[in-house]
Design a protein around this motif. Structure first.
Motif: not given
Length: 211
Positions: A112-122, A136-143
């Motif tokens: 499966t492949t995932g891509s991450a978004v992010f944010n900072v608080t405050p 961030c925003f880089t596709e990660q494919t894991l077996q």
């Protein structure tokens, strides 16, 4: 009597307009949900708005004798059967470059492949949280069953300590959310001996005149 009829008709028209407006709003929200990840990615890259961090190519040349706590958060969107763990909190000096690692494990029985978004608080701290390296925003494919460590290298800009809106901030939280995505298909290479111009016109290079 006529006034009552007119008022009733006006009320029905008003209700219909409100209903139509609500329907358009709901449809727009559904469409936004499907487009949220790519739009978020583009918006963040262009503006750095709403607590999004800054991406830099060099380290800070100034380190203050003042520390700040940085905590980390990890989230998985429905549809991605991963285990995603954040790094432990750190307390670097402001301006000091730090490396931490998130970890992810594919718990499903297929790649499966995932891509991450992010944010900072405050949110006010986002403009002062500088990432030198991230996933961030880089596709990660894991077996199936595969685990990976994903580093983040960052520093907090010393200007955070003097800016009126951020000088009293004691803790910053960096949060990532992984969404499922389809792996990008590699661009097909030209067959050996075929010229780019020939491909565009649909003709084949016959090798005439080739030494």
């Amino acid at each position: 009597m006529a006034d009552g009829i007119q008022n009733g008709q006006a009320k029905r028209v008003s209700n219909a307009a409100i209903f139509a407006g609500c329907a358009v709003f709901v449809a727009g929200m559904v469409g936004a949900a499907y487009a949220s990840v790519p739009l978020y990615r583009l918006f963040c890259q262009v503006t750095g708005y709403n607590g999004t961090t800054q991406r830099v190519e060099q380290y800070s040349d100034k380190i203050l004798n003042k520390s700040i706590q940085v905590t980390f958060d990890a989230n998985i969107s429905p549809g991605l059967n991963w285990e995603f763990k954040p790094a432990k909190a750190v307390s670097p000096k402001i301006g000091e470059t730090v490396q931490i690692e998130y970890s992810a494990t594919n718990r499903s029985s297929k790649p499966t492949t995932g891509s991450a978004v992010f944010n900072v608080t405050p949110m006010e701290a986002g403009a002062y949280f500088n990432k030198v390296e991230c996933f961030c925003f880089t596709e990660q494919t894991l077996q199936p069953g595969q685990s990976v460590q994903m580093p983040v290298v960052f520093f907090v800009d010393p200007e955070l300590a003097t800016a009126p809106e951020t000088k009293n901030i004691k803790t910053i939280t960096l949060s990532y959310t992984f969404y499922p995505s389809e792996p990008s298909k590699p661009v097909a290479a030209l067959p050996e001996g075929q010229k780019a111009g020939a491909q565009k016109t649909g003709t084949q290079n016959t090798g005439v005149g080739k030494l």
